[in-house]
Write a protein that holds these residues in place. Structure first.
Motif, PDB file in Angstrom:
ATOM      1  N   ILE A 252      -9.948 -16.549  31.863  1.00 17.83           N
ATOM      2  CA  ILE A 252      -9.247 -15.948  30.729  1.00 17.83           C
ATOM      3  C   ILE A 252     -10.060 -16.144  29.467  1.00 17.83           C
TER       4      ILE A 252
ATOM      5  N   ARG B  30     -10.519 -14.845  25.120  1.00 12.82           N
ATOM      6  CA  ARG B  30      -9.892 -14.169  23.982  1.00 12.82           C
ATOM      7  C   ARG B  30     -10.963 -13.316  23.313  1.00 12.82           C
TER       8      ARG B  30
ATOM      9  N   ARG C 195      -7.308 -10.360  21.524  1.00  8.94           N
ATOM     10  CA  ARG C 195      -6.597 -10.037  22.763  1.00  8.94           C
ATOM     11  C   ARG C 195      -7.009 -11.003  23.853  1.00  8.94           C
ATOM     12  N   GLU C 196      -6.017 -11.430  24.626  1.00 13.75           N
ATOM     13  CA  GLU C 196      -6.344 -12.274  25.773  1.00 13.75           C
ATOM     14  C   GLU C 196      -6.610 -11.363  26.967  1.00 13.75           C
TER      15      GLU C 196
ATOM     16  N   ASN D 261      -4.061  -9.853  29.386  1.00 15.53           N
ATOM     17  CA  ASN D 261      -3.218 -10.919  29.932  1.00 15.53           C
ATOM     18  C   ASN D 261      -1.839 -10.924  29.292  1.00 15.53           C
TER      19      ASN D 261
ATOM     20  N   LYS E 162       2.283 -13.777  30.965  1.00 16.80           N
ATOM     21  CA  LYS E 162       0.840 -13.835  31.155  1.00 16.80           C
ATOM     22  C   LYS E 162       0.534 -13.259  32.542  1.00 16.80           C
TER      23      LYS E 162
END
Ligand code: FES
Lengths: 359, 118
Positions: free
Chosen positions: B20, B22, B26-27, B44, B52
């Motif tokens: 994951i 960023r 935005r994730e 996510n 998530k």
């Protein structure tokens, strides 16, 4: 925020069995993991649980008090989390009344000894052997002095709808002790309970989840109203959990219409039943129906039958169909938020929550 | 302009173990399809109520016909960890309701590193 429906999982049966007298314990062990509770005819095709929670070595979430405190109270931001049973919701549907009473006692002791001391934001539900109202009343009396218990919990699945006089002593004992009564959908078609719908047993989990869990709640709602239960027990407060709410306006209108024309059979109903409902009955929000862009319509319909005052937030943690509190709060009309997320539950449960109204 | 971002070591992305990152607020997660071994880069955040998504699973889609017939089809979906909604791994669209879609991103592997264009 107050979360009215936090499902505690029995991940380690021995934690409960230690509260059962030694000569009886082996019987429960021999029933495997459900401990003699009736099993589920309709099983979720994937999982009962949200996939993002901590699980213990059994692979299940929701069984460890410290973890539940962290996930529900800290992470989701609940000031109070009201613990409801999960499988043990069906204790009142076991065929063996005596085993049911002993298991209910043990479950209540487990809450009191192993859960409440872990976090003072926990409150709990008393499970009762409702198939034996005398034993159920004794259990309510035994637990009521612990003010962390806030309600008596009954299952949606039942032998008769709860307005039936058979259940009156249970409802009276709850009210006399300042406890609410929560009826949680589920367990229809299990053990002593009738099938989930008037049409008979559904085939699929989705059918049960759509109709069965709503039908039983409707049945109890209109049974309690029609028997005049709230005239007999003016202090009785009932929370209906997880049966949905979008159907409520239509069914109340239908029932009020019938009441006008059919009053000879139930002449003790001295006001439209929908009015009685507004004073005595609350609905837990989860699972708040999706409206495909028609939320405004839903709010209008619910407002016509007493919302927002009749709604209390519930997450249904740790189940797969839960409503996350921030998402739900944002979805609600702004003017409803404080009431639905917090104040309505405070007013409903009263001093057993031990919280100021505005927090 | 979207750019390629180095997200993770390829060896670190396994079924059930997403990477994951960023990127500009935005994730974005990279998940491994256990069936094809492909990598999927996906926002996510579930468009339903914000779970998530990368904590969910990557699965082969099941379809069927009335009469109790089930079959697996050659389509991969990302399944949300909360309410189980499915999102097509290539388009991000929820097959049950096209109003719900999640962003998916081009992904490639170079020298053992996973790059996502976002
Ligand atoms: S949050 Fe993803 S399906 Fe509900």
């Amino acid at each position: 925020m107050i979360d009215c429906d936090v499902h505690v999982q029995i991940t380690h049966p021995e934690e409960i069995l230690k509260f059962i007298d030694a000569p009886e314990r082996e019987w429960y062990r021999n029933q495997a993991y459900l401990l003699g509770l009736p099993g589920y005819p309709w099983s979720n095709p994937s999982t009962w649980f949200r996939g993002d929670l901590a699980v213990d070595e059994t692979g299940m979430p929701g069984g460890n008090p410290a973890t539940v405190a962290k996930e529900v109270l800290d992470n989701q931001g609940a000031d109070i989390g009201i613990l409801t049973a999960d499988d043990a919701l069906s204790v009142g549907l076991m065929q063996n009344t005596y085993r049911a009473a002993a298991l209910a006692r043990a479950h209540n002791d487990w809450f009191r000894e192993d859960w409440f001391p872990v976090d003072d934001r926990f409150r709990g539900s008393i499970v009762v052997p409702s198939q034996d109202p005398v034993a159920a009343v004794a259990e309510i009396e035994r637990c009521a002095s612990d003010r962390r218990f806030v309600q008596v919990l009954l299952a949606g699945g039942s032998e008769r709808p709860y307005g039936d006089p058979k259940y009156l002593p249970i409802l009276e004992a709850a009210a006399a002790n300042g406890l609410a009564v929560a009826i949680h959908s589920g367990m229809e078609g299990m053990g002593l309970a009738h099938q989930p719908t008037g049409a008979g047993a559904p085939t699929f989990y989705i059918e049960w989840h759509t109709t069965g869990s709503a039908c039983s709640i409707m049945g109890h709602l209109f049974s309690l109203l029609t028997h005049g239960t709230f005239r007999r027990i003016p202090d009785l407060k009932v929370l209906l959990i997880e049966g949905g709410v979008a159907w409520l306006p239509g069914m109340l209108w239908r029932n009020d219409t019938n009441w006008r024309g059919l009053r000879d059979d139930t002449p003790w109903l001295d006001e439209p039943p929908s009015e009685t409902m507004k004073r005595h009955i609350r609905f837990a929000t989860q699972p708040l129906e999706h409206t495909d862009g028609n939320d405004e319509l839903l709010w209008q319909m619910l407002a016509a039958v007493g919302a927002p005052d009749i709604l209390c937030y519930s997450s249904d943690y740790p189940h797969w169909d839960g409503d996350e509190p921030k998402w739900l709060a944002n979805r609600l009309p702004e003017a409803w938020r404080q009431g639905v997320m917090h104040d309505n539950a405070v007013n409903f449960y009263g001093s057993r929550l031990d919280l100021p109204v505005a927090r | 302009m979207s750019e390629w971002h180095d997200i993770a070591a390829e060896a670190d992305v396994a079924p059930g173990a997403p990477a994951i990152a960023r990127i500009e607020g935005r994730e974005i997660g990279v998940m491994r399809d256990p069936r094809t071994n492909d990598l999927i880069a996906i926002r996510n955040r579930c468009p339903h109520s914000g779970a998530k998504l990368c904590l969910g699973s990557v699965e082969q889609r099941i379809e069927g016909e009335p009469g109790g017939h089930y079959h697996l089809v050659d389509r991969t979906v990302v399944v949300c960890p909360w309410h189980g909604w499915e999102f097509d791994a290539s388009s991000g669209v929820c097959p049950e309701d096209e109003n719900f879609r999640v962003a998916v991103y081009p992904v490639r592997v170079e020298h053992g590193r996973v790059f996502v264009q976002a």
